[in-house]
Design a protein around this motif. Structure first.
Motif, short mmCIF file in Angstrom:
data_model
loop_
_atom_site.label_atom_id
_atom_site.label_comp_id
_atom_site.label_asym_id
_atom_site.label_seq_id
_atom_site.Cartn_x
_atom_site.Cartn_y
_atom_site.Cartn_z
N PHE A 80 0.86 -1.18 0.00
CA PHE A 80 0.00 0.00 0.00
C PHE A 80 0.90 1.23 0.00
O PHE A 80 1.91 1.27 0.71
N HIS A 81 0.53 2.23 -0.81
CA HIS A 81 1.37 3.42 -0.99
C HIS A 81 0.62 4.67 -0.55
O HIS A 81 -0.61 4.68 -0.44
N CYS A 82 1.37 5.72 -0.33
CA CYS A 82 0.79 7.04 -0.21
C CYS A 82 0.13 7.39 -1.54
O CYS A 82 0.64 7.05 -2.62
N SER A 83 -1.01 8.05 -1.50
CA SER A 83 -1.74 8.36 -2.72
C SER A 83 -0.96 9.28 -3.66
O SER A 83 -1.30 9.38 -4.85
N LYS A 84 0.10 9.92 -3.16
CA LYS A 84 0.90 10.82 -3.98
C LYS A 84 2.10 10.10 -4.61
O LYS A 84 3.00 10.73 -5.16
N ASP A 85 2.11 8.78 -4.53
CA ASP A 85 3.17 7.98 -5.14
C ASP A 85 3.12 8.13 -6.66
O ASP A 85 2.05 8.21 -7.26
N GLY A 86 4.29 8.14 -7.29
CA GLY A 86 4.36 8.22 -8.74
C GLY A 86 4.07 9.61 -9.27
O GLY A 86 3.95 10.58 -8.51
N PHE A 87 3.93 9.71 -10.61
CA PHE A 87 3.66 10.98 -11.27
C PHE A 87 2.55 10.80 -12.28
O PHE A 87 2.38 9.72 -12.87
N LYS A 88 1.79 11.85 -12.48
CA LYS A 88 0.67 11.80 -13.41
C LYS A 88 1.16 11.88 -14.84
O LYS A 88 2.04 12.68 -15.17
N ARG A 89 0.58 11.02 -15.68
CA ARG A 89 0.94 11.05 -17.09
C ARG A 89 0.32 12.25 -17.79
O ARG A 89 -0.85 12.56 -17.58
N SER A 90 1.08 12.90 -18.62
CA SER A 90 0.58 14.06 -19.36
C SER A 90 -0.15 13.59 -20.61
O SER A 90 0.38 12.83 -21.41
N THR A 91 -1.41 14.04 -20.76
CA THR A 91 -2.22 13.66 -21.92
C THR A 91 -2.04 14.62 -23.08
O THR A 91 -2.42 14.31 -24.21
N ARG A 102 0.06 14.14 -7.64
CA ARG A 102 1.18 13.21 -7.50
C ARG A 102 2.49 13.98 -7.29
O ARG A 102 2.77 14.96 -7.99
N THR A 103 3.29 13.52 -6.34
CA THR A 103 4.58 14.16 -6.07
C THR A 103 5.74 13.15 -6.08
O THR A 103 6.87 13.52 -5.77
N GLY A 104 5.46 11.90 -6.43
CA GLY A 104 6.49 10.88 -6.39
C GLY A 104 6.84 10.45 -4.97
O GLY A 104 7.98 10.02 -4.71
N CYS A 105 5.91 10.58 -4.06
CA CYS A 105 6.16 10.24 -2.65
C CYS A 105 6.50 8.76 -2.53
O CYS A 105 5.88 7.90 -3.16
N LEU A 127 8.74 8.24 5.43
CA LEU A 127 9.13 9.57 4.98
C LEU A 127 8.28 10.01 3.78
O LEU A 127 8.15 9.29 2.79
N HIS A 128 7.69 11.22 3.89
CA HIS A 128 6.89 11.81 2.81
C HIS A 128 7.61 13.03 2.25
O HIS A 128 8.37 13.70 2.97
N ASN A 129 7.39 13.33 0.98
CA ASN A 129 8.02 14.49 0.35
C ASN A 129 7.01 15.60 0.08
O ASN A 129 7.21 16.43 -0.81
N HIS A 130 5.93 15.63 0.82
CA HIS A 130 4.87 16.62 0.61
C HIS A 130 4.29 17.02 1.96
O HIS A 130 4.57 16.39 2.99
N GLU A 131 3.50 18.06 1.94
CA GLU A 131 2.87 18.55 3.16
C GLU A 131 1.78 17.58 3.60
O GLU A 131 0.99 17.09 2.78
N LEU A 132 1.73 17.31 4.89
CA LEU A 132 0.70 16.42 5.45
C LEU A 132 -0.49 17.24 5.93
O LEU A 132 -0.36 18.43 6.25
N VAL A 133 -1.64 16.61 5.96
CA VAL A 133 -2.87 17.26 6.37
C VAL A 133 -3.04 17.13 7.88
O VAL A 133 -2.78 16.06 8.44
N PRO A 134 -3.47 18.18 8.57
CA PRO A 134 -3.71 18.06 10.01
C PRO A 134 -4.77 16.99 10.28
O PRO A 134 -5.69 16.80 9.49
N PRO A 135 -4.66 16.27 11.39
CA PRO A 135 -5.63 15.21 11.70
C PRO A 135 -7.08 15.69 11.70
O PRO A 135 -7.99 14.93 11.37
N SER A 136 -7.29 16.97 12.04
CA SER A 136 -8.66 17.50 12.08
C SER A 136 -9.28 17.61 10.68
O SER A 136 -10.49 17.76 10.54
#
Length: 422
Positions: A80-91, A102-105, A127-136
């Motif tokens: 299971f991965h962080c939802s920001k894993d990988g990069f979005k393909r450009s159409t 996606r940030t490649g997390c 370890l994440h490479n992006h800002e995390l959301v507050p629990p609230s």
């Protein structure tokens, strides 16, 4: 360890008084907890465990790859991965599209199937490479938006009673103590209700309605229904307002049907398009005569010519357009087929208004039938109340000993009597 946490959550759920299962999932586990070594009984539980962890940390989970045993063909590894894993393909398209999240997390967790049948966490990258959301605010992330079966059933019942989905969600927020404790937004509720309605249809909605009618016919002597299956059938006539989109759709879908315009809607539209003409002396008299009281084509042309000449409106765009579609609303042009003398759809407007707030574009035939029966039941209940009211007393007369009023008080209902008295 996870098993004990799950048991604690179950215990909290059992003690809640919330009728739709809204509970606070917050616990005391640290957000930076290392999951390596923890075990669960199934793949579904492994997802739930990581998703609970994600909620506390402030990110969303996405299911990853799995590996299978070559010998037994059973799954032995699940990631299971962080939802920001990988990069979005450009159409390469310039049209509107979803935002790129996606940030490649590289954060992930890996579960391996142990020989005792348990799924054990073997790897955990925190370890994440992006800002995390507050629990609230974690409840706004995709994997944490959960509209339960109880919620769907609860909102469906409210909707069938005339309460909007937005008001239903607002009630849940008030009841549970705020949006975070509900766990989803109004948009999520709309989407879940739509999906649930589509899943219940599956092309059998008409068959279900027929079964309902059969049961009623077998138990009610005065109930009768019949139907005919014909893929090429279409309505003989369809009455609408002056909506151009509806007119275009009818030509495409029902080319053999006669499209007619409701004269009540024409009158209402005239208030917006020819307000100045309506304010002129005697214009409404001749305009209403054209809509309702001319019987022949010659009579129609006579009064139409008089109207455009007297009020100098032959260049008015709306008047010209109305004349151009006269065969859709003037009865003399429609004597070649039966229409029952119906000129307006106003008779159904009250019913439409009462039912429309209970239904949506995803509603099926059975939904319409149940709502219609409910509305009729409410009307009859009010009528029964008036019957009892009238049977228990008589209205006060404005003048005593007036024979015609005494007679009217005996034969009329209370409301009608007061109208007669005025």
């Amino acid at each position: 360890m996870y098993d004990s946490i799950a048991q604690q959550d179950v215990a909290e759920t059992e003690h809640t008084t919330d009728p739709v299962g809204v509970v606070d999932t917050e616990d005391a586990n640290p957000a930076d907890q290392d999951l390596v070594g923890m075990s669960v009984c199934s793949v579904d539980e492994s997802y739930d465990m990581y998703n609970d962890y994600d909620f506390r940390v402030g990110f969303s989970v996405r299911r990853g790859k799995q590996r299978y045993s070559s010998a037994t063909k059973t799954m032995k590894t699940k990631m299971f991965h962080c939802s920001k894993d990988g990069f979005k393909r450009s159409t390469g398209k310039g049209c509107y599209s979803k935002i790129d999240g996606r940030t490649g997390c590289g954060a992930y967790v890996q579960f391996d199937l142990h020989e005792n049948g348990m799924w054990i966490v073997s790897k955990h990258e925190k370890l994440h490479n992006h800002e995390l959301v507050p629990p609230s605010k974690s409840y706004l992330l995709r994997s944490h938006k959960m509209v339960s079966r109880n919620h769907i059933s609860y909102l469906t019942d409210l909707k069938s009673s005339g309460v909007s989905v937005a008001d239903g969600v607002r009630f849940l927020k008030t009841q549970s103590g705020g949006s975070p404790l509900v766990g989803f937004t109004s948009r999520d509720a709309y989407n879940s209700l739509c999906t649930d309605a589509l899943n219940r249809l599956h092309g059998t909605d008409s068959n279900t309605l027929i079964e309902i009618f059969k049961r009623r016919q077998s138990s009610e002597r005065d109930f009768y229904f019949d139907f005919e299956v014909d893929l090429e059938s279409s309505p003989q006539s369809i009455m609408t307002d002056q909506c151009a989109a509806m007119a275009a759709a009818i030509v495409q879908v029902f080319p053999s049907s006669r499209h007619r315009l409701c004269i009540w809607h024409i009158g209402e539209n005239s208030k917006k398009h020819i307000k100045g003409l309506r304010n002129q002396k005697d214009f409404l008299d001749i305009f209403n005569c054209l809509l309702k009281y001319t019987d022949t084509e010659a009579e129609f042309e006579f009064y139409w010519t008089r109207m455009v000449t007297t009020y100098k409106c032959h260049n008015n765009h709306w008047i010209e357009k109305l004349y151009g579609c006269r065969e859709k609303w003037f009865p003399a042009f429609n004597k070649d087929y039966f229409s029952g003398g119906i000129l307006s759809s106003q008779r159904s407007e009250t019913t439409n208004h009462s039912i429309s707030r209970r239904l949506s574009k995803t509603s099926g035939l059975c939904d319409f039938y149940n709502s219609f029966v409910g509305v009729i039941s409410e009307w009859r209940s009010r009528e029964n109340g008036e019957d009892v009211r009238c049977s228990q007393g008589v209205p006060t007369m404005v003048m005593d000993n007036v024979k015609i009023l005494l007679h009217a008080r005996k034969i009329y209902t209370i409301e009608i009597y007061y109208l007669f008295e005025e």
